[in-house]
Each structure stands twice: as C-alpha cells, then as structure tokens.
Design a protein around this motif. Structure first.
Motif: not given
Length: 389
Positions: A13-17
């Motif tokens: 999720d952090q990578e996508m953000f």
C-alpha cells in the motif's frame, strides 16, 4: 530465543501511495518548480493542486476532512513532493503538521470550520506564533499575555521569526494566561484582527520573507482559545510531530540536491573523462549516499513508532538532528561537486542547501535536540535555566 525480524521494505500500500504521489508531482508540480523557489510568495497554485489531490490532512481523521492515514504516509508524501518541487513541500507541511494537527487534536468544531477547513482546501494558512524577542529556545520565557476581559481575552505581546507571517490567514499564538509553564496556552487570531500590526519585512537566507507581529489589546472571544492554562505540555507533545515533518523536508532537500548532482557528474566531462570516473567524486557520492540512507532509517523509525501514539521526544530529536545535519551536508557537498553550476540559481541545489540550513534552527535547534536526546539517555530532565533563589 527471541528472534527479532526487522522489515526495511515499504508495504504494498505504501509503495502504491508513493508512486501515486510521484506521478502527481511530476505531472502537476514539476513545471514551475524553479519559479516557485525563486518567488518569495506562498505557492497558492500548488496549494490548490495538492488539496485537490487530497494530500492535505493525510494524518487527520476523516471527520476532520483528512484521510485517516499515518504519520509515515505524510513523511512519504513530503519526500516525493520535495524531490520534484521543493517549495511545494511547504504546502504539504502546512497541511499535515504543526497548526493543522493541533487544530484537529484540540480544536472545537467551530475552530476547525474557520481555520482547519480552509487550510485543507488550499485556501487558508495558519502560522504558528511561538518565538519572541526574548523567548527562542527558552520558549517558556514568552511574555505575550492573554488577560481576561468579560467573555473573552485581550492579547498583548509580539512574535518574531514567524514562518508564513506574510501569507497566513490566521495565527496560532502561544500566550501566557498566568505565571509559570502551567500558565501557557494558545489562541487563534485572525490576520485582520483589530490591534494586530506588522513590523518591516525581513528576509531569511532562503529568500523567504517574514515580519514581526505586534499584538496590542487584540480582543478574542473565549471561542478562539485553543488551549488554556495547562495546555503547554499538550502543545509541545503534539509539536514532536512537527519535528518529524521538519526532518522529512530537511532530508529530502539533501536528496533532491544529491539527485541533481548525480546527473551532473554522470554527463559533465573534464580532462576527457566524466566527473563520476574520478575516484574523488565516487567517494564523495558514496559518503553522501551512506549519510542519506542512515538518516532515513532513523526518520522512518521515529515516524513508524509515532503512529502508535504521540511521537517519542527522544526518537524525534534524534531524527531531527541527523536529518537536519545530513540534509545540509549532502546539499552542500552536492553543490561542491557541481562547482559554479551548483552555486548558481540555474538549478535548485543552492535553494536546497539554504533551506536545509534553516531547518537546523527552526523547530528546535540542533543543540536543543542534543539536550532532548541526553534526557532520554539518562531518563531525567536537565533544566537549562538557573535555579531561582
């Protein structure tokens, strides 16, 4: 035996953000980045773009108009915005740290509507009035007073070095309701309030402008009090999150300069060779990379642990100290590798160096951070003021 496993990778999720923020910044903020840093004015155009992207109030609850994200999310966003448009990082900081968090944490619904909502929409800006002529690092020596007058208070005093004092729509001012630390609280003052006047415009080394604020018998209602007597410790606890934002920006300024310099030495040729082919250049970049990586780990630890509650004063002080120092040192070394090109205003390296230098003072000096760290080491306080007779 207890096995401790540490994961140094961002979550999916952090990578996508991170990727979404990077794409937004490249598409909407990259153009005009140089012009923004050369302008003394607050980048309201960037504020609207960032607000429309819902990057204001990342850590604030959804009921306050935020995203309900983590402090780590805000740090990641600050990094990505800074790496594309360093000046726009000021906008992201204003919408995620400092007064915005204080209003979300302690403000009434009416205060949030008047001061927080405009900030999150990119139409307002709350400056924080802390420092006074005789109260800098010794903040508890502040003399600005809030004196009861009927159903409200009269505010008298002055503030200096207030960030965004040229562009703010309101001021969150630390004031004294009574004697001692327990007598300190904070109030909200409209920038157009009767009795608020301004000193001459001054300029920081970064090019940012500020002006002294004079409060003379300004009347505020009780509804404009954010925290009354006894609120100082709450404010300072929340202020640790401000220092996380300061740390993220300082380190990102250094990394931005590093990236520019890296591209420069890859293609710039002297004596028939690329600059990066010289061992002296290689070692300098190796040292810069190690500094950036080390500081980022300290920052991420402080931000991640802070999401479990209010940030640790010791971890926050460590993050601020190392990120401030590394951000400046790396930007300075990046400039050196680029020679006159780095020293000129044709790139953003000079700006990153000057801004990183200023953050070593803003939000608590490096020396004060060392005091905080020492208190954590010895698990006791070391008051700096002389004992009273």
């Amino acid at each position: 035996a207890i096995v401790l496993i540490m994961n140094f990778q961002l979550t999916d999720d952090q990578e996508m953000f991170v990727e979404s923020v990077r794409r937004f910044a490249c598409a909407h903020l990259q153009e005009g980045a140089v012009e923004r840093v050369r302008s003394p004015n607050y980048p309201w155009d960037a504020a609207k773009l960032i607000a429309d992207q819902q990057l204001m109030g990342i850590t604030l609850p959804e009921e306050d108009g935020g995203l309900g994200g983590t402090l780590m999310d805000a740090v990641l966003a600050v990094e990505q915005i800074t790496l594309v448009c360093p000046r726009s990082a000021d906008v992201l900081h204003a919408g995620n740290f400092g007064p915005a968090r204080a209003l979300s944490e302690y403000g009434t619904p009416a205060q949030k509507q008047k001061h927080l909502e405009p900030t999150l929409s990119g139409n307002g800006l709350v400056a924080i009035g802390m420092t006074e002529p005789e109260a800098g690092s010794a903040l508890t020596e502040l003399k600005t007073t809030a004196t009861r007058d009927g159903d409200g208070y009269r505010i008298n005093g002055t503030k200096v070095f207030t960030t965004h004092s040229m562009d703010a729509t309101s001021i969150l001012a630390y004031v004294r309701f009574g004697p001692g630390i327990d007598g300190i609280g904070s109030v909200l003052i409209d920038i157009k309030a009767e009795g608020l006047t301004f000193g001459e415009t001054s300029k920081y080394m970064s090019g940012d402008l500020w002006r002294q604020l004079y409060f003379k018998d300004i009347f505020i209602s009780a509804h404009d009090v954010l925290l009354t007597e006894g609120g100082f410790k709450k404010q300072i606890s929340a202020f640790n999150a401000e220092r996380i934002g300061n740390s993220a920006r300082a380190l990102a300024f250094g990394r931005h300069a590093f990236n520019i310099a890296r591209e420069h030495v890859l293609y710039r040729r002297q004596f028939g060779r690329r600059l990066c082919d010289f061992q002296g250049t290689q070692w300098k970049f190796a040292e810069m990379a190690m500094k950036l990586e080390s500081a980022q780990l300290v920052l991420y630890k402080a931000a991640t642990n802070a999401d479990k509650g209010l940030p640790s004063a010791t971890e926050t002080a460590m993050a601020k100290h190392i990120c401030n120092q590394v951000g400046f040192e790396v930007a300075n070394d990046a400039m050196q590798t680029m020679g006159a090109t780095g020293y000129s205003e044709s790139t953003l390296v000079d700006y990153c160096m000057r801004r990183a230098r200023g953050l070593q003072i803003a939000g608590g000096s490096l020396e004060m951070m060392k005091n905080k760290i020492a208190e954590g080491v010895f698990e006791c306080r070391f008051p700096q003021r002389l004992p009273s007779d």
